[in-house]
Design a protein around this motif. Sequence first.
Motif, PDB file in Angstrom:
ATOM      1  N   ARG A   1      -1.373   3.735   8.536  1.00  0.00           N
ATOM      2  CA  ARG A   1      -2.335   2.283   8.858  1.00  0.00           C
ATOM      3  C   ARG A   1      -1.769   1.690   7.378  1.00  0.00           C
ATOM      4  N   SER A   2      -2.313   1.891   5.945  1.00  0.00           N
ATOM      5  CA  SER A   2      -2.832   1.294   5.051  1.00  0.00           C
ATOM      6  C   SER A   2      -2.203   0.578   3.893  1.00  0.00           C
ATOM      7  N   CYS A   3      -0.648   1.346   4.337  1.00  0.00           N
ATOM      8  CA  CYS A   3       0.146   1.297   3.331  1.00  0.00           C
ATOM      9  C   CYS A   3       1.166   0.382   3.681  1.00  0.00           C
TER      10      CYS A   3
ATOM     11  N   GLY B   1       0.736  -1.131  -0.272  1.00  0.00           N
ATOM     12  CA  GLY B   1       0.222   0.158   0.000  1.00  0.00           C
ATOM     13  C   GLY B   1       0.658   1.628  -0.022  1.00  0.00           C
TER      14      GLY B   1
ATOM     15  N   ASP C   1      -0.396  -2.593   3.715  1.00  0.00           N
ATOM     16  CA  ASP C   1      -1.335  -3.222   3.144  1.00  0.00           C
ATOM     17  C   ASP C   1      -0.641  -3.819   2.105  1.00  0.00           C
TER      18      ASP C   1
ATOM     19  N   GLY D   1      -4.123  -7.392   4.578  1.00  0.00           N
ATOM     20  CA  GLY D   1      -3.425  -6.731   5.332  1.00  0.00           C
ATOM     21  C   GLY D   1      -3.205  -7.118   5.466  1.00  0.00           C
TER      22      GLY D   1
ATOM     23  N   ASN E   1       1.013  -0.842  14.146  1.00  0.00           N
ATOM     24  CA  ASN E   1       0.940  -2.048  14.035  1.00  0.00           C
ATOM     25  C   ASN E   1       1.815  -2.744  13.481  1.00  0.00           C
TER      26      ASN E   1
ATOM     27  N   ARG F   1      -6.691  -5.541  -2.566  1.00  0.00           N
ATOM     28  CA  ARG F   1      -5.690  -5.447  -0.564  1.00  0.00           C
ATOM     29  C   ARG F   1      -6.011  -6.016   0.301  1.00  0.00           C
TER      30      ARG F   1
END
Length: 268
Positions: A188-190, A50, A192, A74, A99, A72
Motif C-alpha cells: 500500500r505505501s509503495c 514510496g 505514496d 497518498g 488501492n 509522504r
Amino acid sequence: GWAGLAAAVELSTQGHRVCLLEARRSLGGRARGIVVSGTELDNGQHLMLGAYKATLNLLARLGVDPSTVVERHGLSLYLRRRGMTPLRFAAAPLPAPFNLLGGMLRCQGLTPGERGRTLLAMSRFLAPRSSSRGAQTAAAALVRTGTPASAQRDLLAPLCLAALNIDLDRADANLFRNTLRRAFLSGRSCSDMLIPSAQLKAIVAEPALRYLERQGVDLRLGAKVTGLKLDNGGIRAVRVGDSTVPVKAIVIATNPVAGLQLLPASGQ
C-alpha cells in the motif's frame, strides 16, 4: 547524479578505491540547486514514489532520516483539461492491488466505459509474465493492451513523467511496467508520493559528499570525461581533457547515448 553517487557510496563501502569524475562543478545531476538572479532554486521539483526502496536505503546509508527531507502523501493526481472536466485520481486506502482498483473505480474525468477498459488493459500490462521484447516504448505497449487514449494522455502520461522523467512515447515499456508493478502491486505505501521538503541538494548530494569524503574517495568536480581508452577489449583508462586516468573497472552513470559517445569509432 544520484546514480553515480549511489554507485560510489556502495563501492567505497565495500572497500574499493573509488575515483568519482563529475563534469559539473556541483553534485546531484538533475536534482541539484541552481542560482537565478542571486536566489538559489531547485532544478525542478523531483517527485519520488514510496516504491523507491533503493533510494530510501541510500538515505539510510548516508544517515538521512527521510521524514526530514520528504513529505509522504497518498498518490493523488489532479489534471485540468481545457474544455473538459478535470481528471481526479487518488489511490484508495486499501492493500495492494486494491488501492489501484479502488482508485480507478472512483476516478473522475473518465467515463465508466473508459475506467473499465483501463482496468482491463492494466491487468494485461502488469500481468506477471507480461514483458516487451526489444526497444518498445511504453506508449506502444499500452496501445497493444487496449488502454483508452484518454487514460494514456491524462492519467498514465503524467505518472510516467513524474516517475521516470520522460514521456510515454520515449519511455521504455518494461521500465514503466516494472515501476507501476512496484508502485501498485508491492504494498500500500509503495504508491505514496514522496515530495521534497528540503532543497534537492540536501537530500542526497550533500550527505553523499560528506560520506565519500570520510571514505577517502578521490572526488574530481569539473572533470568531464571525453573518451575511453580500450586495450584488448577492456577499458584501461578514461580521458579527461588532455590527461588520462588509469582504471581497473568503470561505472558509467549516464544515459546510453552519452555513454556510447565515449567509445572510439573502432570500439562501437
